[in-house]
Design a protein around this motif. Structure first.
Motif, PDB file in Angstrom:
ATOM      1  N   THR A 237       0.851  -1.183   0.000  1.00 40.15           N
ATOM      2  CA  THR A 237       0.000   0.000   0.000  1.00 40.15           C
ATOM      3  C   THR A 237       0.890   1.236   0.000  1.00 40.15           C
ATOM      4  OG1 THR A 237      -1.617  -1.207   1.343  1.00 40.15           O
ATOM      5  CG2 THR A 237      -1.896   1.185   1.189  1.00 40.15           C
ATOM      6  N   PRO A 238       0.594   2.246  -0.799  1.00 42.76           N
ATOM      7  CA  PRO A 238       1.411   3.459  -0.800  1.00 42.76           C
ATOM      8  C   PRO A 238       1.350   4.198   0.531  1.00 42.76           C
ATOM      9  CG  PRO A 238       0.028   3.349  -2.770  1.00 42.76           C
ATOM     10  CD  PRO A 238      -0.455   2.277  -1.837  1.00 42.76           C
ATOM     11  N   THR A 239       2.324   5.057   0.730  1.00 42.63           N
ATOM     12  CA  THR A 239       2.423   5.915   1.909  1.00 42.63           C
ATOM     13  C   THR A 239       2.546   7.362   1.442  1.00 42.63           C
ATOM     14  OG1 THR A 239       3.530   4.187   3.203  1.00 42.63           O
ATOM     15  CG2 THR A 239       3.854   6.444   3.935  1.00 42.63           C
ATOM     16  N   TYR A 240       2.056   8.291   2.252  1.00 38.97           N
ATOM     17  CA  TYR A 240       2.291   9.709   1.953  1.00 38.97           C
ATOM     18  C   TYR A 240       3.749  10.035   2.239  1.00 38.97           C
ATOM     19  CZ  TYR A 240      -2.778  10.349   1.748  1.00 38.97           C
ATOM     20  OH  TYR A 240      -4.107  10.266   1.416  1.00 38.97           O
ATOM     21  N   ALA A 298       4.408  14.807  -7.761  1.00 39.36           N
ATOM     22  CA  ALA A 298       4.469  14.854  -9.233  1.00 39.36           C
ATOM     23  C   ALA A 298       5.595  15.766  -9.714  1.00 39.36           C
ATOM     24  CB  ALA A 298       3.129  15.313  -9.790  1.00 39.36           C
ATOM     25  N   ARG A 299       5.816  16.885  -9.004  1.00 34.45           N
ATOM     26  CA  ARG A 299       6.893  17.812  -9.396  1.00 34.45           C
ATOM     27  C   ARG A 299       8.270  17.173  -9.246  1.00 34.45           C
ATOM     28  NH1 ARG A 299       4.173  21.675  -6.338  1.00 34.45           N
ATOM     29  NH2 ARG A 299       5.837  21.612  -4.756  1.00 34.45           N
ATOM     30  N   HIS A 300       8.395  16.238  -8.311  1.00 35.35           N
ATOM     31  CA  HIS A 300       9.699  15.628  -8.034  1.00 35.35           C
ATOM     32  C   HIS A 300       9.923  14.322  -8.794  1.00 35.35           C
ATOM     33  CE1 HIS A 300       9.641  18.492  -4.674  1.00 35.35           C
ATOM     34  NE2 HIS A 300      10.930  18.274  -4.551  1.00 35.35           N
ATOM     35  N   LEU A 301       8.927  13.895  -9.565  1.00 35.52           N
ATOM     36  CA  LEU A 301       9.045  12.624 -10.279  1.00 35.52           C
ATOM     37  C   LEU A 301       9.124  12.868 -11.784  1.00 35.52           C
ATOM     38  CD1 LEU A 301       6.422  10.626  -8.197  1.00 35.52           C
ATOM     39  CD2 LEU A 301       8.872  10.090  -8.343  1.00 35.52           C
ATOM     40  N   PRO A 302       9.646  11.895 -12.536  1.00 33.31           N
ATOM     41  CA  PRO A 302       9.745  12.072 -13.983  1.00 33.31           C
ATOM     42  C   PRO A 302       8.362  12.247 -14.628  1.00 33.31           C
ATOM     43  CG  PRO A 302      11.054  10.194 -13.247  1.00 33.31           C
ATOM     44  CD  PRO A 302      10.221  10.621 -12.086  1.00 33.31           C
ATOM     45  N   ALA A 303       8.332  12.922 -15.749  1.00 32.09           N
ATOM     46  CA  ALA A 303       7.076  13.120 -16.475  1.00 32.09           C
ATOM     47  C   ALA A 303       6.469  11.775 -16.851  1.00 32.09           C
ATOM     48  CB  ALA A 303       7.334  13.947 -17.737  1.00 32.09           C
ATOM     49  N   GLY A 304       5.168  11.662 -16.646  1.00 31.48           N
ATOM     50  CA  GLY A 304       4.472  10.434 -16.981  1.00 31.48           C
ATOM     51  C   GLY A 304       4.555   9.353 -15.923  1.00 31.48           C
ATOM     52  N   PRO A 306       3.556   7.089 -12.891  1.00 33.59           N
ATOM     53  CA  PRO A 306       2.220   6.776 -12.356  1.00 33.59           C
ATOM     54  C   PRO A 306       2.095   7.145 -10.865  1.00 33.59           C
ATOM     55  CG  PRO A 306       3.505   4.767 -12.608  1.00 33.59           C
ATOM     56  CD  PRO A 306       4.328   5.865 -13.207  1.00 33.59           C
ATOM     57  N   VAL A 307       1.925   8.434 -10.616  1.00 31.21           N
ATOM     58  CA  VAL A 307       1.884   8.935  -9.243  1.00 31.21           C
ATOM     59  C   VAL A 307       0.763   8.289  -8.441  1.00 31.21           C
ATOM     60  CG1 VAL A 307       1.648  11.014  -7.816  1.00 31.21           C
ATOM     61  CG2 VAL A 307       2.863  11.124 -10.003  1.00 31.21           C
ATOM     62  N   ASP A 308      -0.412   8.208  -9.021  1.00 36.12           N
ATOM     63  CA  ASP A 308      -1.563   7.689  -8.278  1.00 36.12           C
ATOM     64  C   ASP A 308      -1.389   6.222  -7.905  1.00 36.12           C
ATOM     65  OD1 ASP A 308      -2.968  10.089  -8.280  1.00 36.12           O
ATOM     66  OD2 ASP A 308      -3.738   9.725 -10.299  1.00 36.12           O
ATOM     67  N   GLU A 309      -0.707   5.468  -8.727  1.00 33.82           N
ATOM     68  CA  GLU A 309      -0.511   4.049  -8.430  1.00 33.82           C
ATOM     69  C   GLU A 309       0.422   3.838  -7.242  1.00 33.82           C
ATOM     70  OE1 GLU A 309       1.287  -0.036 -10.515  1.00 33.82           O
ATOM     71  OE2 GLU A 309       1.036   1.791 -11.712  1.00 33.82           O
ATOM     72  N   HIS A 310       1.459   4.661  -7.161  1.00 33.08           N
ATOM     73  CA  HIS A 310       2.517   4.394  -6.191  1.00 33.08           C
ATOM     74  C   HIS A 310       2.590   5.395  -5.030  1.00 33.08           C
ATOM     75  CE1 HIS A 310       3.868   1.341  -8.913  1.00 33.08           C
ATOM     76  NE2 HIS A 310       4.237   2.199  -9.844  1.00 33.08           N
ATOM     77  N   PHE A 311       1.910   6.534  -5.137  1.00 29.15           N
ATOM     78  CA  PHE A 311       2.044   7.563  -4.092  1.00 29.15           C
ATOM     79  C   PHE A 311       0.708   8.145  -3.641  1.00 29.15           C
ATOM     80  CE2 PHE A 311       6.255   7.481  -6.032  1.00 29.15           C
ATOM     81  CZ  PHE A 311       7.072   7.497  -4.920  1.00 29.15           C
ATOM     82  N   SER A 312      -0.370   7.423  -3.860  1.00 33.22           N
ATOM     83  CA  SER A 312      -1.692   7.892  -3.405  1.00 33.22           C
ATOM     84  C   SER A 312      -2.321   6.844  -2.501  1.00 33.22           C
ATOM     85  CB  SER A 312      -2.607   8.182  -4.610  1.00 33.22           C
ATOM     86  OG  SER A 312      -2.140   9.296  -5.334  1.00 33.22           O
ATOM     87  N   LYS A 332      14.774  11.624  -6.153  1.00 34.69           N
ATOM     88  CA  LYS A 332      15.952  11.783  -7.017  1.00 34.69           C
ATOM     89  C   LYS A 332      16.456  10.429  -7.507  1.00 34.69           C
ATOM     90  CE  LYS A 332      17.544  16.104  -4.904  1.00 34.69           C
ATOM     91  NZ  LYS A 332      18.553  16.753  -4.024  1.00 34.69           N
ATOM     92  N   ALA A 333      16.454   9.421  -6.615  1.00 36.19           N
ATOM     93  CA  ALA A 333      16.919   8.092  -7.014  1.00 36.19           C
ATOM     94  C   ALA A 333      15.993   7.485  -8.063  1.00 36.19           C
ATOM     95  CB  ALA A 333      17.005   7.188  -5.789  1.00 36.19           C
ATOM     96  N   ILE A 334      14.689   7.720  -7.909  1.00 39.76           N
ATOM     97  CA  ILE A 334      13.736   7.226  -8.907  1.00 39.76           C
ATOM     98  C   ILE A 334      13.939   7.946 -10.238  1.00 39.76           C
ATOM     99  CG2 ILE A 334      11.283   7.097  -9.514  1.00 39.76           C
ATOM    100  CD1 ILE A 334      10.722   6.788  -6.488  1.00 39.76           C
ATOM    101  N   GLY A 335      14.095   9.262 -10.173  1.00 42.49           N
ATOM    102  CA  GLY A 335      14.287  10.051 -11.388  1.00 42.49           C
ATOM    103  C   GLY A 335      15.549   9.680 -12.144  1.00 42.49           C
ATOM    104  N   ALA A 336      16.581   9.279 -11.404  1.00 43.13           N
ATOM    105  CA  ALA A 336      17.848   8.908 -12.048  1.00 43.13           C
ATOM    106  C   ALA A 336      17.851   7.469 -12.553  1.00 43.13           C
ATOM    107  CB  ALA A 336      19.002   9.102 -11.061  1.00 43.13           C
ATOM    108  N   GLY A 337      16.774   6.731 -12.271  1.00 39.96           N
ATOM    109  CA  GLY A 337      16.685   5.351 -12.737  1.00 39.96           C
ATOM    110  C   GLY A 337      17.416   4.355 -11.856  1.00 39.96           C
ATOM    111  N   ARG A 338      17.940   4.799 -10.728  1.00 40.99           N
ATOM    112  CA  ARG A 338      18.665   3.887  -9.830  1.00 40.99           C
ATOM    113  C   ARG A 338      17.715   3.111  -8.915  1.00 40.99           C
ATOM    114  NH1 ARG A 338      21.319   8.751  -9.017  1.00 40.99           N
ATOM    115  NH2 ARG A 338      20.587   8.801  -6.848  1.00 40.99           N
ATOM    116  N   ALA A 339      16.493   3.619  -8.769  1.00 42.38           N
ATOM    117  CA  ALA A 339      15.517   2.986  -7.879  1.00 42.38           C
ATOM    118  C   ALA A 339      14.157   2.980  -8.555  1.00 42.38           C
ATOM    119  CB  ALA A 339      15.449   3.743  -6.549  1.00 42.38           C
ATOM    120  N   SER A 340      13.316   2.066  -8.126  1.00 46.95           N
ATOM    121  CA  SER A 340      11.953   2.013  -8.649  1.00 46.95           C
ATOM    122  C   SER A 340      11.009   1.632  -7.522  1.00 46.95           C
ATOM    123  CB  SER A 340      11.842   1.019  -9.812  1.00 46.95           C
ATOM    124  OG  SER A 340      12.259  -0.268  -9.410  1.00 46.95           O
ATOM    125  N   VAL A 341       9.709   1.877  -7.774  1.00 48.92           N
ATOM    126  CA  VAL A 341       8.669   1.533  -6.818  1.00 48.92           C
ATOM    127  C   VAL A 341       7.704   0.578  -7.502  1.00 48.92           C
ATOM    128  CG1 VAL A 341       6.828   2.391  -5.321  1.00 48.92           C
ATOM    129  CG2 VAL A 341       8.865   3.794  -5.701  1.00 48.92           C
TER     130      VAL A 341
END
Length: 521
Positions: A237-240, A298-304, A306-312, A332-341
């Motif tokens: 389940t996502p977390t705020y 959304a401002r801190h994540l790459p364009a496109g 899926p914010v609602d799936e992983h952060f809502s 930042k780690a997600i945006g750089a491709g080093r991490a994923s959710v």
């Protein structure tokens, strides 16, 4: 029974009148503090300052002070609130970063120990096993397991105490919570829990899956991301999650203008108000708060992405604790491709990772089960009052710290919606006020008594999994003060610092009372 010789010198003071010269008699302490973490250190400092003639000791089961901050060794471990409020009111936080890693928090705590002369009062490798109250003597008889660190052998010793201040926190130090995962025995990699991070674990160049979405997972993922082949945060389940600055620029300006002491005080007051305003806004306007957090994510994540799936999350903000992400490290780690959710459920472990309900398999060399804590009150000690076992679940909390029907004992439980130590500071002051009241009136016993048939509800109105799993073991709260558990620092300041001690619910007695009640021979 083994008598106990103190580890080091106590305060220079006259021998306490209750101490008996008989070498075979148990050592008596006016106050016994259980736990040398942030709460126990605060309690020790308050006792030295406000009751310098009282004898006390701080018993610590482990071999070092610092509690959580010495126990947890996983990568990136840090505070999840600012140190201006998580630290002590009496000791300024001077570090540049307001959200600090464990090593700096630990240095801060050990400086506090040294500056306040608490080293001589802390007895390491002393685990409290049980405490038995006798109304006839108005004392606790405390059984302690003392371990020799050189040989590992243990012995049981006995102490007596007039008051017990339980500062052991509210979770087990020897084990965290790990669900039963099907097929984990097939996994060829390594499975670790953050609470017991192995020193020999090398995650460099490996695929890592972190199971969880709470503060520990949000800390681990960015801390490990630079060194792994890839790291995945697998959540059910996502977390705020809210990115926050590592530094408090206004705090730096206030320190420069006002000096360390006044600058710290001003910043602390500012942050207390800020925490309360954020919490109240979130509870009153949950939909607006949800939208604000989503927009920030959304401002801190790459364009496109899926914010609602992983952060809502499916619950309202502050139904569970919001996770702070200092400097936006996770994003930042997600945006750089080093991490994923990945938001999914585990079907089974496989030889090379975990198979999800969706049919996807996550490759893993290392799996970290950041699946939470296991709550344990009173450091696991057994309590009896006049031979009767005490179950915390059958008690109400008086002013958030004393158990109904249990005399001369309090437990230190901080806030879940604000910095833990804010509440602890108030509780330390309150206990010292109770002790002073007892001195003035010749009392030796303080026992909270609730009205029969009082409506009750769970002690914590908090939806975190580790709380829900333990509700049947936790004390209850009543509908209003002094039996209601407050989440407001402002309300608690009035309740614990300003309101009278003799509130009609905390019943006092002394030697004269016991003599008057004694039946004729």
């Amino acid at each position: 029974m083994t008598s106990y010789a103190p580890r080091g010198p106590q305060d220079p003071q006259q021998p306490h009148p209750d101490r008996r010269p008989d070498a075979d008699a148990p050592e008596h302490l006016d106050v016994l503090v259980v736990g040398a973490g942030i709460s126990g250190i605060g309690a020790g400092r308050s006792l030295r300052l406000r009751h310098p003639a009282r004898s006390f000791a701080i018993l610590e089961a482990r071999g070092a002070s610092g509690g959580t901050w010495d126990l947890f060794r996983y990568p990136g471990v840090r505070s999840d609130s600012d140190l201006y409020t998580f630290g002590y009111a009496f000791k300024p936080w001077r570090d540049r970063e307001s959200v600090a890693d464990a090593s700096r928090v630990l240095s801060y705590l050990r400086e506090t120990v040294a500056e306040n002369g608490l080293d001589a009062h802390i007895r390491h490798h002393h685990k409290v096993v049980s405490a038995a109250w006798s109304s006839a003597t108005a004392r606790w008889t405390v059984r302690v397991e003392r371990t020799d660190p050189a040989t590992g052998t243990s012995e049981r010793i006995v102490l007596t105490a007039g008051w017990i201040f339980c500062a052991a926190g509210y979770y087990r130090h020897d084990a965290g919570h790990t669900p039963d995962f099907e097929g984990r025995e097939r996994f060829r990699g390594r499975i670790v829990h953050p609470q017991h991070w192995p020193e020999d674990l090398d995650h460099r160049g490996k695929h890592v899956v972190v199971i969880g979405s709470g503060a520990t997972a949000v800390t681990l993922v960015p801390a490990m991301a630079d060194d792994t082949a890839h790291i995945t945060m697998l959540q059910r389940t996502p977390t705020y999650i809210v990115p926050v600055p590592k530094e408090d620029r206004l705090a730096r300006l206030l320190r420069a203008a006002l000096g360390d002491e006044r600058g710290h005080t001003a910043t602390r007051r500012k942050n207390i108000v800020k925490q309360q305003l954020i919490w109240r806004f979130a509870r009153r306007f949950p939909t607006a708060t949800r939208k604000l957090i989503r927009a920030t994510n959304a401002r801190h994540l790459p364009a496109g992405f899926p914010v609602d799936e992983h952060f809502s999350p499916p619950y309202a903000p502050w139904d569970q604790r919001l996770c702070a992400d200092p400097g936006g490290g996770l994003f930042k780690a997600i945006g750089a491709g080093r991490a994923s959710v990945v938001t999914d459920r585990i079907t089974t472990f496989t030889e090379d990772g975990v198979l999800l309900r969706s049919g996807r398999e996550l490759r893993a060399d290392v799996v970290v089960t950041a699946t939470g804590l296991d709550i344990q009150l009173l450091g696991g000690m057994r309590l009896t009052v006049d031979g009767r076992d005490v179950s915390p679940a059958d008690s109400l909390l008086h002013r958030g710290t004393m158990l109904s029907g249990v005399p001369n004992l309090n437990i230190a439980i901080g806030y879940t919606h604000a910095s833990w130590t804010l509440k602890i500071g108030l509780l330390c002051e309150y206990v010292c006020r109770v002790l002073a009241h007892m001195d003035r009136h010749g009392h030796d016993t303080a026992r909270p008594e609730s009205e029969p048939g009082l409506p009750t509800r769970p002690m914590l109105d908090f939806g975190a999994g580790y709380v829900r799993r333990a509700l049947d073991r936790l004390p209850r709260q009543g509908p209003e003060a002094p039996w209601a558990t407050s989440t407001s620092y402002r309300s608690d300041r009035r309740l614990l610092r300003r309101d009278g001690i003799a509130d009609g619910h905390l019943r006092f007695s002394g030697p004269a009372t016991r003599t008057a009640r004694r039946p004729p021979v």
